[in-house]
Write a protein that holds these residues in place. Structure first.
Motif, PDB file in Angstrom:
ATOM      1  N   THR A  52       0.836  -1.176   0.000  1.00 18.26           N
ATOM      2  CA  THR A  52       0.000   0.000   0.000  1.00 18.26           C
ATOM      3  C   THR A  52       0.878   1.235   0.000  1.00 18.26           C
ATOM      4  OG1 THR A  52      -1.639  -1.164   1.293  1.00 18.26           O
ATOM      5  CG2 THR A  52      -1.824   1.226   1.240  1.00 18.26           C
ATOM      6  N   ILE A  66      -3.111   2.770  -2.865  1.00 17.81           N
ATOM      7  CA  ILE A  66      -3.007   1.835  -3.983  1.00 17.81           C
ATOM      8  C   ILE A  66      -2.195   0.612  -3.611  1.00 17.81           C
ATOM      9  CG2 ILE A  66      -0.937   2.958  -4.914  1.00 17.81           C
ATOM     10  CD1 ILE A  66      -2.090   2.484  -7.700  1.00 17.81           C
ATOM     11  N   LEU A  68       0.137  -2.417  -5.278  1.00 14.92           N
ATOM     12  CA  LEU A  68       0.892  -2.744  -6.489  1.00 14.92           C
ATOM     13  C   LEU A  68       1.195  -4.228  -6.509  1.00 14.92           C
ATOM     14  CD1 LEU A  68       3.511   0.152  -6.705  1.00 14.92           C
ATOM     15  CD2 LEU A  68       1.294  -0.017  -7.851  1.00 14.92           C
ATOM     16  N   ARG A 122       1.629  -3.390 -11.791  1.00 14.04           N
ATOM     17  CA  ARG A 122       0.224  -3.053 -11.989  1.00 14.04           C
ATOM     18  C   ARG A 122      -0.437  -2.676 -10.665  1.00 14.04           C
ATOM     19  NH1 ARG A 122      -0.892  -4.621 -17.061  1.00 14.04           N
ATOM     20  NH2 ARG A 122       0.230  -6.388 -17.930  1.00 14.04           N
ATOM     21  N   THR A 123      -1.516  -1.921 -10.789  1.00 16.40           N
ATOM     22  CA  THR A 123      -2.352  -1.673  -9.623  1.00 16.40           C
ATOM     23  C   THR A 123      -3.194  -2.920  -9.380  1.00 16.40           C
ATOM     24  OG1 THR A 123      -4.049  -0.681 -11.028  1.00 16.40           O
ATOM     25  CG2 THR A 123      -2.462   0.814 -10.003  1.00 16.40           C
ATOM     26  N   HIS A 125      -6.061  -3.143  -7.825  1.00 13.34           N
ATOM     27  CA  HIS A 125      -7.516  -2.984  -7.864  1.00 13.34           C
ATOM     28  C   HIS A 125      -8.091  -3.011  -9.273  1.00 13.34           C
ATOM     29  CE1 HIS A 125      -6.268   1.136  -8.679  1.00 13.34           C
ATOM     30  NE2 HIS A 125      -7.500   1.426  -9.050  1.00 13.34           N
ATOM     31  N   VAL A 130       1.448   0.615 -14.398  1.00 10.33           N
ATOM     32  CA  VAL A 130       2.030   1.844 -13.859  1.00 10.33           C
ATOM     33  C   VAL A 130       3.556   1.811 -13.850  1.00 10.33           C
ATOM     34  CG1 VAL A 130       0.016   2.431 -12.453  1.00 10.33           C
ATOM     35  CG2 VAL A 130       1.819   0.981 -11.483  1.00 10.33           C
ATOM     36  N   CYS A 152       3.123   8.776 -12.792  1.00 13.60           N
ATOM     37  CA  CYS A 152       3.182   8.100 -11.492  1.00 13.60           C
ATOM     38  C   CYS A 152       4.474   8.412 -10.746  1.00 13.60           C
ATOM     39  CB  CYS A 152       3.042   6.592 -11.680  1.00 13.60           C
ATOM     40  SG  CYS A 152       1.452   6.081 -12.352  1.00 13.60           S
ATOM     41  N   TRP A 157       6.310   6.425  -4.678  1.00 11.73           N
ATOM     42  CA  TRP A 157       6.176   5.001  -4.975  1.00 11.73           C
ATOM     43  C   TRP A 157       7.522   4.314  -5.209  1.00 11.73           C
ATOM     44  CZ3 TRP A 157       1.615   4.501  -9.006  1.00 11.73           C
ATOM     45  CH2 TRP A 157       0.495   5.172  -8.506  1.00 11.73           C
TER      46      TRP A 157
END
Length: 223
Positions: A52, A66, A68, A122-123, A125, A130, A152, A157
């Motif tokens: 997260t 988010i 990942l 990738r995300t 959800h 990304v 992004c 991140w």
């Protein structure tokens, strides 16, 4: 009510993930989907790393809360990545067009290299692409590389993604040294890697697609 519960869960998971990273413990969150049921399963292994990430200072449409995950990089992913364009001073970090990549078998344009060395970020959800990572085997060393989609970047991140890639490298080659190269002027990337546990061990020049560059070699040390 559901929104409040979701926020409480996300806050709890955020704290847990950083405890696992602090003590170098593997944490995996795999999103599983069944008809009419969607849930997360947590267990201590490294199949897919999902973390997260929070950013409370931005208000644009990309989710700030988010998960990942790492997945195989597809041909379509490669085509998409070749279209990414970065703002100055990072505009030099661009891949050739996909047709050239595929024709000449360059990096992820070669199906074998793509399968063996590259992963999509990738995300969890919605599976949105990304970023991407590379794990390049070099005798007793596994050299990593990573890139985030232009919109992004600057979201905090990078450090978390670097930690994910380190764990994937350890899973693939437990006894290998993990290193990376970064251009000396790229202070943003250097800060990210330092936060993730990398230290500078060497400096040299090498050829890149945009000319001869001065690079730093950084090696990961288990803290």
């Amino acid at each position: 009510m559901l929104y409040v519960i979701s926020n409480i869960f996300n806050s709890f998971f955020y704290k847990i993930q950083h405890l696992f990273l602090l003590f170098d413990l593997p944490l995996c969150a795999i999103e599983q989907t069944k008809p009419r049921k969607r849930y997360l399963v947590f267990f201590p292994t490294i199949i897919i790393e999902a973390l997260t990430i929070y950013d409370t200072e931005r208000s644009d449409p990309i989710p700030t809360d988010i998960l990942l995950r790492l997945e195989p990089l597809t041909e379509q992913d490669g085509q998409t990545i070749c279209e990414w364009r970065y703002p100055s001073p990072y505009e030099l970090f661009r891949w050739p067009n996909w047709e050239s990549m595929a024709k000449d078998g360059l990096e992820f344009g070669d199906p074998r290299i793509r399968e063996e060395q590259y992963l999509a970020v990738r995300t969890a959800h919605n599976g949105q692409l990304v970023g991407y990572v590379q794990l390049f085997p070099m005798d007793r060393t596994l050299r990593i590389g990573m890139g985030l989609r232009p919109d992004c970047c600057d979201r905090g991140w990078g450090t978390i993604l670097a930690a994910m890639v380190v764990k994937e490298a350890q899973r693939r080659q437990p006894d290998a040294e993990i290193d990376l190269e970064v251009e000396r002027w790229n202070k943003r990337a250097i800060r990210v890697y330092e936060k993730a546990g990398f230290t500078i061990t060497d400096e040299y020049e090498r050829r890149a697609s945009h000319g001869t560059v001065n690079v730093l070699c950084m090696v990961w040390h288990n803290r």
